[in-house]
Motif scaffolding. Structure first.
Motif: not given
Length: 116
Positions: A44-52
């Motif tokens: 659904x999403x192609x990530x380049x970065x993900x963080x909390x």
């Protein structure tokens, strides 16, 4: 979930979506983070970065709050929004020109964050 529309992308100006979703509770942010990981696995999403993050976006967050920071190169917006709707939160959504992506992506991996 409150949302601001992003400016349109063009072929001359490819951009990633930088989405910051603020939550009053770190546990809710963590659940939303896990949902975004599932959305990545479901394409659904192609990530380049993900963080909390808890401290890098202090202007957006009250003490004890957290934010999910997402940098996506592709996103199916309706499915993405529907999956995150149950968590509420405050959304800031902007498009970044390709040359502006590097610094935020590097900062996603900085101190005070949980990354995927």
């Amino acid at each position: 979930m409150t949302r601001r529309p992003a400016p349109p992308r063009t072929e001359e100006n490819p951009a990633s979506e930088l989405i910051v979703i603020g939550y009053d509770d770190h546990a809710v942010a963590r659940e939303a983070f896990t949902t975004v990981q599932r959305l990545r696995d479901d394409h659904v999403v192609e990530l380049k970065g993900l963080a909390v993050v808890r401290q890098k976006v202090s202007d957006l967050l009250a003490p004890g709050a957290a934010a999910v920071v997402i940098m996506a190169s592709k996103i199916t917006e309706d499915r993405f929004a529907a999956a995150l709707e149950p968590f509420g939160g405050t959304v800031l959504n902007t498009s970044l020109p390709e040359e502006s992506e590097r610094e935020p992506a590097e900062q996603l991996m900085g101190a005070g964050s949980e990354t995927a």
